[in-house]
Structures are given as C-alpha cells and as structure tokens.
Design a protein around this motif. Sequence first.
Motif, PDB file in Angstrom:
ATOM      1  N   LEU A 145      12.614  43.653  76.326  1.00  0.00           N
ATOM      2  CA  LEU A 145      12.720  44.652  77.393  1.00  0.00           C
ATOM      3  C   LEU A 145      11.451  44.694  78.234  1.00  0.00           C
ATOM      4  CD1 LEU A 145      14.437  47.448  75.294  1.00  0.00           C
ATOM      5  CD2 LEU A 145      15.416  46.453  77.369  1.00  0.00           C
ATOM      6  N   LYS A 146      10.307  44.626  77.581  1.00  0.00           N
ATOM      7  CA  LYS A 146       9.030  44.682  78.303  1.00  0.00           C
ATOM      8  C   LYS A 146       8.836  43.457  79.188  1.00  0.00           C
ATOM      9  CE  LYS A 146       6.328  47.637  75.190  1.00  0.00           C
ATOM     10  NZ  LYS A 146       5.192  47.694  74.240  1.00  0.00           N
ATOM     11  N   SER A 147       9.285  42.293  78.704  1.00  0.00           N
ATOM     12  CA  SER A 147       9.113  41.053  79.462  1.00  0.00           C
ATOM     13  C   SER A 147      10.195  40.857  80.510  1.00  0.00           C
ATOM     14  CB  SER A 147       9.115  39.856  78.512  1.00  0.00           C
ATOM     15  OG  SER A 147      10.397  39.696  77.914  1.00  0.00           O
ATOM     16  N   GLU A 163       7.315  55.146  74.689  1.00  0.00           N
ATOM     17  CA  GLU A 163       7.515  56.286  75.580  1.00  0.00           C
ATOM     18  C   GLU A 163       8.118  55.889  76.926  1.00  0.00           C
ATOM     19  OE1 GLU A 163       3.013  56.479  77.510  1.00  0.00           O
ATOM     20  OE2 GLU A 163       3.600  57.895  75.942  1.00  0.00           O
ATOM     21  N   ASN A 164       7.998  54.625  77.317  1.00  0.00           N
ATOM     22  CA  ASN A 164       8.531  54.200  78.612  1.00  0.00           C
ATOM     23  C   ASN A 164      10.005  53.820  78.561  1.00  0.00           C
ATOM     24  OD1 ASN A 164       6.035  54.503  79.910  1.00  0.00           O
ATOM     25  ND2 ASN A 164       5.383  52.453  79.295  1.00  0.00           N
ATOM     26  N   PHE A 165      10.613  53.912  77.374  1.00  0.00           N
ATOM     27  CA  PHE A 165      11.995  53.477  77.227  1.00  0.00           C
ATOM     28  C   PHE A 165      12.905  54.633  76.825  1.00  0.00           C
ATOM     29  CE2 PHE A 165       9.548  49.656  76.970  1.00  0.00           C
ATOM     30  CZ  PHE A 165      10.316  48.736  77.645  1.00  0.00           C
ATOM     31  N   GLU A 166      14.086  54.620  77.394  1.00  0.00           N
ATOM     32  CA  GLU A 166      15.100  55.624  77.099  1.00  0.00           C
ATOM     33  C   GLU A 166      16.032  55.079  76.026  1.00  0.00           C
ATOM     34  OE1 GLU A 166      16.686  59.376  77.626  1.00  0.00           O
ATOM     35  OE2 GLU A 166      15.093  58.542  78.895  1.00  0.00           O
ATOM     36  N   VAL A 167      16.330  55.887  75.018  1.00  0.00           N
ATOM     37  CA  VAL A 167      17.287  55.515  73.977  1.00  0.00           C
ATOM     38  C   VAL A 167      18.460  56.483  74.078  1.00  0.00           C
ATOM     39  CG1 VAL A 167      17.679  55.174  71.511  1.00  0.00           C
ATOM     40  CG2 VAL A 167      15.436  54.640  72.494  1.00  0.00           C
ATOM     41  N   MET A 168      19.594  55.987  74.565  1.00  0.00           N
ATOM     42  CA  MET A 168      20.757  56.832  74.837  1.00  0.00           C
ATOM     43  C   MET A 168      21.867  56.542  73.814  1.00  0.00           C
ATOM     44  SD  MET A 168      22.984  56.839  78.350  1.00  0.00           S
ATOM     45  CE  MET A 168      21.500  57.249  79.304  1.00  0.00           C
ATOM     46  N   GLU A 169      22.249  57.535  73.043  1.00  0.00           N
ATOM     47  CA  GLU A 169      23.287  57.327  72.039  1.00  0.00           C
ATOM     48  C   GLU A 169      24.650  57.117  72.694  1.00  0.00           C
ATOM     49  OE1 GLU A 169      25.425  60.053  68.699  1.00  0.00           O
ATOM     50  OE2 GLU A 169      23.232  59.901  68.525  1.00  0.00           O
ATOM     51  N   LEU A 170      25.340  56.059  72.248  1.00  0.00           N
ATOM     52  CA  LEU A 170      26.667  55.750  72.759  1.00  0.00           C
ATOM     53  C   LEU A 170      27.770  56.177  71.799  1.00  0.00           C
ATOM     54  CD1 LEU A 170      26.053  52.135  74.139  1.00  0.00           C
ATOM     55  CD2 LEU A 170      26.329  54.223  75.490  1.00  0.00           C
ATOM     56  N   SER A 171      27.556  55.936  70.504  1.00  0.00           N
ATOM     57  CA  SER A 171      28.599  56.264  69.528  1.00  0.00           C
ATOM     58  C   SER A 171      28.005  56.281  68.125  1.00  0.00           C
ATOM     59  CB  SER A 171      29.742  55.246  69.592  1.00  0.00           C
ATOM     60  OG  SER A 171      29.279  53.956  69.179  1.00  0.00           O
ATOM     61  N   ARG A 172      28.794  56.788  67.206  1.00  0.00           N
ATOM     62  CA  ARG A 172      28.439  56.732  65.789  1.00  0.00           C
ATOM     63  C   ARG A 172      29.606  56.113  65.041  1.00  0.00           C
ATOM     64  NH1 ARG A 172      24.647  61.802  63.992  1.00  0.00           N
ATOM     65  NH2 ARG A 172      23.274  61.761  65.818  1.00  0.00           N
ATOM     66  N   ASP A 173      29.354  54.958  64.441  1.00  0.00           N
ATOM     67  CA  ASP A 173      30.404  54.217  63.753  1.00  0.00           C
ATOM     68  C   ASP A 173      30.351  54.484  62.252  1.00  0.00           C
ATOM     69  OD1 ASP A 173      30.735  53.223  66.258  1.00  0.00           O
ATOM     70  OD2 ASP A 173      30.322  51.129  65.760  1.00  0.00           O
ATOM     71  N   PHE A 280      16.873  51.260  77.544  1.00  0.00           N
ATOM     72  CA  PHE A 280      16.455  50.683  78.816  1.00  0.00           C
ATOM     73  C   PHE A 280      15.136  51.295  79.266  1.00  0.00           C
ATOM     74  CE2 PHE A 280      19.159  54.324  79.664  1.00  0.00           C
ATOM     75  CZ  PHE A 280      18.501  55.014  80.665  1.00  0.00           C
ATOM     76  N   ASP A 281      14.464  50.595  80.148  1.00  0.00           N
ATOM     77  CA  ASP A 281      13.197  51.053  80.711  1.00  0.00           C
ATOM     78  C   ASP A 281      13.479  52.235  81.640  1.00  0.00           C
ATOM     79  OD1 ASP A 281      10.778  51.374  82.128  1.00  0.00           O
ATOM     80  OD2 ASP A 281      10.304  49.245  81.881  1.00  0.00           O
ATOM     81  N   LYS A 282      12.719  53.306  81.491  1.00  0.00           N
ATOM     82  CA  LYS A 282      12.919  54.490  82.336  1.00  0.00           C
ATOM     83  C   LYS A 282      12.707  54.179  83.814  1.00  0.00           C
ATOM     84  CE  LYS A 282      11.694  57.852  78.742  1.00  0.00           C
ATOM     85  NZ  LYS A 282      10.728  58.875  78.299  1.00  0.00           N
ATOM     86  N   ALA A 283      11.967  53.100  84.108  1.00  0.00           N
ATOM     87  CA  ALA A 283      11.747  52.718  85.495  1.00  0.00           C
ATOM     88  C   ALA A 283      13.045  52.301  86.178  1.00  0.00           C
ATOM     89  CB  ALA A 283      10.735  51.569  85.572  1.00  0.00           C
ATOM     90  N   ASN A 284      14.064  51.971  85.383  1.00  0.00           N
ATOM     91  CA  ASN A 284      15.356  51.552  85.931  1.00  0.00           C
ATOM     92  C   ASN A 284      16.286  52.724  86.236  1.00  0.00           C
ATOM     93  OD1 ASN A 284      14.941  48.744  85.815  1.00  0.00           O
ATOM     94  ND2 ASN A 284      15.432  48.712  83.637  1.00  0.00           N
ATOM     95  N   GLU A 285      15.891  53.913  85.872  1.00  0.00           N
ATOM     96  CA  GLU A 285      16.808  55.044  85.888  1.00  0.00           C
ATOM     97  C   GLU A 285      17.435  55.286  87.259  1.00  0.00           C
ATOM     98  OE1 GLU A 285      17.106  59.007  83.217  1.00  0.00           O
ATOM     99  OE2 GLU A 285      15.138  58.248  83.752  1.00  0.00           O
ATOM    100  N   LEU A 286      16.663  55.087  88.331  1.00  0.00           N
ATOM    101  CA  LEU A 286      17.165  55.370  89.677  1.00  0.00           C
ATOM    102  C   LEU A 286      17.722  54.140  90.385  1.00  0.00           C
ATOM    103  CD1 LEU A 286      14.388  57.826  90.937  1.00  0.00           C
ATOM    104  CD2 LEU A 286      16.623  58.377  89.952  1.00  0.00           C
ATOM    105  N   ASP A 287      17.655  53.001  89.747  1.00  0.00           N
ATOM    106  CA  ASP A 287      18.194  51.776  90.323  1.00  0.00           C
ATOM    107  C   ASP A 287      19.718  51.883  90.347  1.00  0.00           C
ATOM    108  OD1 ASP A 287      19.203  49.261  90.798  1.00  0.00           O
ATOM    109  OD2 ASP A 287      17.870  48.229  89.393  1.00  0.00           O
ATOM    110  N   PRO A 288      20.362  51.878  91.535  1.00  0.00           N
ATOM    111  CA  PRO A 288      21.815  52.086  91.596  1.00  0.00           C
ATOM    112  C   PRO A 288      22.612  51.016  90.862  1.00  0.00           C
ATOM    113  CG  PRO A 288      20.942  51.416  93.732  1.00  0.00           C
ATOM    114  CD  PRO A 288      19.765  51.729  92.874  1.00  0.00           C
TER     115      PRO A 288
END
Length: 317
Positions: A145-147, A163-173, A280-288
């Motif tokens: 991710l960093k590279s 701290e620069n990365f977002e971890v968003m839960e999608l599901s629990r299997d 994902f990198d938080k810097a991508n958050e606003l990228d449409p």
Amino acid sequence: MTEFSLNHIDLNLLRTFDVLMRERSVTRSADRLGRTQSAISHALGRLREVFQDELFTRESGIMEPTARAKELAEVISRSLHEIRIAVDRHLNFDPSTTSRNFRIGLSDYTAITYLPALIETFSKLAPKASLNVVHAREPDALGSLKSREVECAVLGNARLDAENFEVMELSRDPMVCGGWKGNSAFTNMTLDRYLTSPHLQISADGIAAGVADITLQRLGLNRKVVATIPHYLVAPWVMKGTNLISVFGDGVLLALTEESETVIVPPPMALPDVTISLIFDKANELDPGHRWFRDLIRTVSEKQRMLKQGVYKRLEL
C-alpha cells in the motif's frame, strides 16, 4: 557536476519511473503507458542521467531497483498520486468511459470470496478500465500500500497499525468445519470426534497457529494437525477420500463444487468470525475514482453475503 534543475525533467519521465517501479519490466511498462519499448528505454536513460544513478539493475531477468530508486519512489509515487487526485477532483469521474488502472491486493481467502464477482461487476461497469489483482498477505500488505503497488487491499483479520490508512470492516464470516462427505465423523461432529480426527490446517505462511489451535489452547485442549497448506481452494481436494477435517471462514462455501464432495457442519466449539476489511490510504478518500471502486467492493461484499445465505439454505445448515 551539472546543478540539477526541474527544467531537466518532465512529468512524463516521472510517470515512466513510477510505472517501471511497479512493473519491473520495460516491455510491460511500454504496454501500460501505450508507448514503444524503445521510448521507455530512452526515458530510462534520461532518468539515469538526471538522477545520476543506475536506478534499475537486471537480476535473473527482472529489473531490481537500486537503493536510490527505492528512496525516490516513495516521494515520486505519492506525488504523482496526489497530483492525479487534485486533477480528478475537478473532473467528473465516469466508470463507463475511464481507462484508469485499478490495483487491489487480495489474500487467498478473500480472492475466493470476492474475485469472481468483483471482476464480473468491474468489467460491466468500467469496460475500458483495467484491474490488477496482487496476492497480498498481511505482513506484506502495508508495504504494498505504501509503495502504491496496490491502492487498496481486502484482507481477513487484518491488524495493521498505521495511522495513514483506513481499515473499513466489510463483513464477518463465521467459521465452519469441513471435510469429505464420506467421513463418518460428520454425521455427528462432537468435540471428542473433532479432537481425535486428523486435521488439515490452512495457513498462508505454513507456520502460524490457526484460530482453532488458539481457541483450543485456551480450553487446555489440542488437535492433531497432520498437514498445513497455504491455499483454501486446494483443501477440499486434499480432504476428499480421507478422514481429514479443517476449519475455515464460510466464504469458502462460494467456491465449493459438487465434485469436491465436501460437507460442512458448524464447529463443535465457539470460534471467532473472520473479519473481512477493506484497507486503503486515507489520502485516497476524496478521489472520485477510488471512492467508486470502494463502493463497488462494498456492493460485491453484500452480494456475496446474500449468495452465502442461499448456500446455507441449500445445505440446511
């Protein structure tokens, strides 16, 4: 030595360098950029001249970056990415017309769960875009991710401390217990039968203790693991015709075929769910474009959840 000036370099040279870092091949970089191999080789020569470094050396047929190239890549890759985001914010992203390349990291388990539906949906909604899927394990995911080798990753039980990365839960299997349908232990899978059965463990590195082992240790119990393999898709065929049993997240249900002759039952003890997360990198958050891709992954996750419900109903679990 000639003093360096930005007049010596243009954005296309930096973009070529960025693609070379990812592809490690002049041929693949030329294909990615829509240019000739000769043009890429010429650009590499200019880059070497500007940065006064070899940048890439050939080892076993692969272009390996030098220490200076790796250092430059951290800055150049992120800078180009931020430039693209700044431009995209002022443009309307349209998946039906974009030719953008998206890159995602998937583990063996999440590839089973997501990949078929993800590629099918992606190709329908973004027919001119391309999708690169990279095998990702948790220890390597942060580096990828960093590279910028990947722009997001979907992993199970991810524990990334960045701290620069977002971890968003999608599901629990939920975890299930599986094996060959001819194994009599599955007629009534008790804890005693589970403990006395030979076990097949699925581990990406072939070493780490499984969720079942950790749970059993807390209970003062243990199981007999006779083999460890790194791939979930292989497990049903390894267990077929044997008394081997295994535990895995129920996402594997989506890949089971009748030919595998696999039977599934609930495990005889409580096991923690596999938490699937989008990283994902938080810097991508606003990228449409990235936002569209994240929404697509979430849509696929919900679709797979509904499909699993159908499998459970069919298996009467």
